[in-house]
Write an enzyme that holds these catalytic residues in place. Structure first.
Site, short mmCIF file in Angstrom:
data_model
loop_
_atom_site.label_atom_id
_atom_site.label_comp_id
_atom_site.label_asym_id
_atom_site.label_seq_id
_atom_site.Cartn_x
_atom_site.Cartn_y
_atom_site.Cartn_z
CD GLU A 193 -0.43 3.52 -10.64
OE1 GLU A 193 -1.02 3.24 -9.56
OE2 GLU A 193 -1.04 3.81 -11.67
CB CYS A 246 1.22 -0.13 -2.81
SG CYS A 246 0.56 -0.92 -4.29
#
Length: 473
Positions: A219, A253
């Site tokens: 991720e 993010c």
């Protein structure tokens, strides 16, 4: 490597072996036990919500309590509820069809836990990004070893203590330590390794895991664009973008990393974003609702980015604030950069902070080309009242996830997979996709005591010829 780090590395190897032995003794954890495991996670969140929020705030220097409650604790509790609700269906063995040429027989796919998984968590959401993957792993019937970030030691120690109270060490354990411990952790022979963090470190993690052929979920991040089309109301776009970008001071993010707006509207869009954020945080330097930068290193990196863009000719917009108070609190006020140079770091590196470039585009195709000429981002956002234009952007681009007239919230939909593509990551989780990540689909074909396939065994003859011709059509 220090003596303390060496001891910690030795200890985590011992814990891993204990978890492997425990998994071997119980390869198929029944659903009632899995649900009880998930309940323990939800209960520790509810019972310790204030302590968790306080620990995160201590690590950041200041983190808005409300942000931690929403994005870290409530998120996990809702994830647990969703997993429990659907777990029986996800676990169910699935029958599949068998071709006539292989009859009689039965084919099925068994959903089996992979085993012992490693979870490497980042610092920006230090609780949620450790515990949400754990929820998926426990739902799948796995055991887990967690390595939190060294940048958030208070959260890591609290998480270690809470999980030790809720689980035996051979089921769930937390390993703390610095880069040497983290590097050793990613080199362990897990049954699956789950990493959340930067693309640069993700490459190293993938290499380390490859040494043991450990499957990995990465991720990562990237530069997530927000494209505003000419028809969309500027103030509405500005309010939405300002909220998503400056939540957690941009240390997210999937936060918008830059805004693309029609040429000639860059300054107006930047001023609208600053106006929106001024309303959200009247004085970011003293407002406890506005989060600090996690470390001195990241604070200096972000200031350096701003100054480089300024020297390169970018216009810097910031709301009114007390600059001395902001510096003392390690806070960077919400900052908008109008048309920074293309080669500036703010346009080539993931920003991961409250700094937002706004650049102009001449026509929608040029905006699309700008995005597609770069690495696929973790998220992409398009603001348009015209559904055809919005669909055009989605069809012409690739990204891990996307939002139309909204940002960030796609990751909060339990049934939407969350993950990247290309340089922004590989694999996905949340909801069923999280369960699938830590589950092996085991294919099983079974027959009775005798099966016609034995007629095809050597020595080959006329019967084989007749059957093979039929199969070849």
């Amino acid at each position: 490597m220090s003596e303390a780090e060496a001891k910690q590395i030795e200890r985590m190897k011992q814990v891993l072996e204990a978890q492997k032995a425990a998994f071997k003794a119980e390869r198929h954890r029944p659903i009632d036990k899995r649900k009880a495991d998930l309940d323990r996670v939800a209960n520790l969140c509810r019972d310790n919500a204030e302590a968790i929020a306080e620990a995160i705030s201590r690590d950041f220097g200041n983190r808005a309590r409300e942000e931690s409650i929403i994005a870290e604790i409530a998120f996990v509790i809702q994830d647990v509820a969703h997993t429990k609700k659907h777990l029986a269906k996800w676990m169910k063995t699935r029958r599949v069809g068998v071709p006539m040429t292989l009859m009689p027989g039965k084919a099925e796919i068994r959903r089996e836990p992979k085993g012992v998984v490693g979870i490497v968590a980042p610092w920006n959401y230090p609780f949620q990004l450790a515990i949400a993957p754990l929820v998926a792993a426990l739902g799948a019937g796995c055991r887990a070893l967690i390595k939190p970030s060294e940048y958030t030691p208070a959260t890591a120690e609290l998480m270690k203590s809470l999980l030790a109270e809720a689980f035996e060490e051979d089921h769930v354990a937390v390993i703390t330590g610095g880069p040497a411990v983290g590097e050793a952790f990613t080199g362990l022979k897990f049954d699956h390794l789950f990493y959340t963090g930067s693309t640069q470190v993700g490459r190293l993690v993938a290499k380390a895991a490859a040494e043991n052929l450990v499957p990995v979920t990465l991720e990562l991040g990237g530069k997530s664009p927000a494209i505003v089309t000419p028809d969309y109301p500027r103030d509405s776009a500005a309010k939405s973008i300002a909220w998503g970008k400056f939540f957690n001071a941009g240390q997210t993010c999937v936060a918008p990393d830059y805004v693309m707006t029609p040429k000639g509207s860059e300054t107006a869009m930047g001023e609208a974003i600053v106006s929106a954020v001024q309303h959200q945080f009247p004085d970011a330097s003293t407002d406890d609702a506005y989060t600090a930068i996690v470390s001195d290193r990241h604070y200096e990196r972000l200031n350096s980015m701003i100054e480089e863009a300024r020297k390169g000719g970018a216009t810097v917009l910031q709301p009114e604030h007390d600059s001395q108070a902001a510096q003392a609190a390690r806070k960077i006020p919400p900052t908008v950069l109008i048309n920074p140079p293309a080669d500036a770091k703010v346009m080539s590196e993931e920003i991961f902070g409250p700094v937002l470039p706004v650049i102009g585009y001449s026509e929608l195709d040029s905006a699309i080309d700008y995005v597609t000429d770069r690495d696929h981002p973790l998220a992409l956002y398009v603001y348009s009242k015209d559904k055809v234009q919005a669909q055009r952007v989605l069809d012409a681009t690739q990204s891990g996830g996307a939002g139309v007239n909204i940002n960030l919230l796609h990751l909060s939909v339990p049934d939407l997979p969350f993950g990247g593509i290309g340089a922004s990551g590989q694999g996905a989780y949340h909801g069923k996709d999280g369960f699938d990540t830590f589950t092996h689909d085991r294919s099983v074909f079974s027959t009775g005591k005798w099966h016609p396939s034995r007629l095809l065994a050597p020595p080959y003859g006329k019967l084989f010829e007749r059957i093979s011709k039929k199969q070849l059509g």
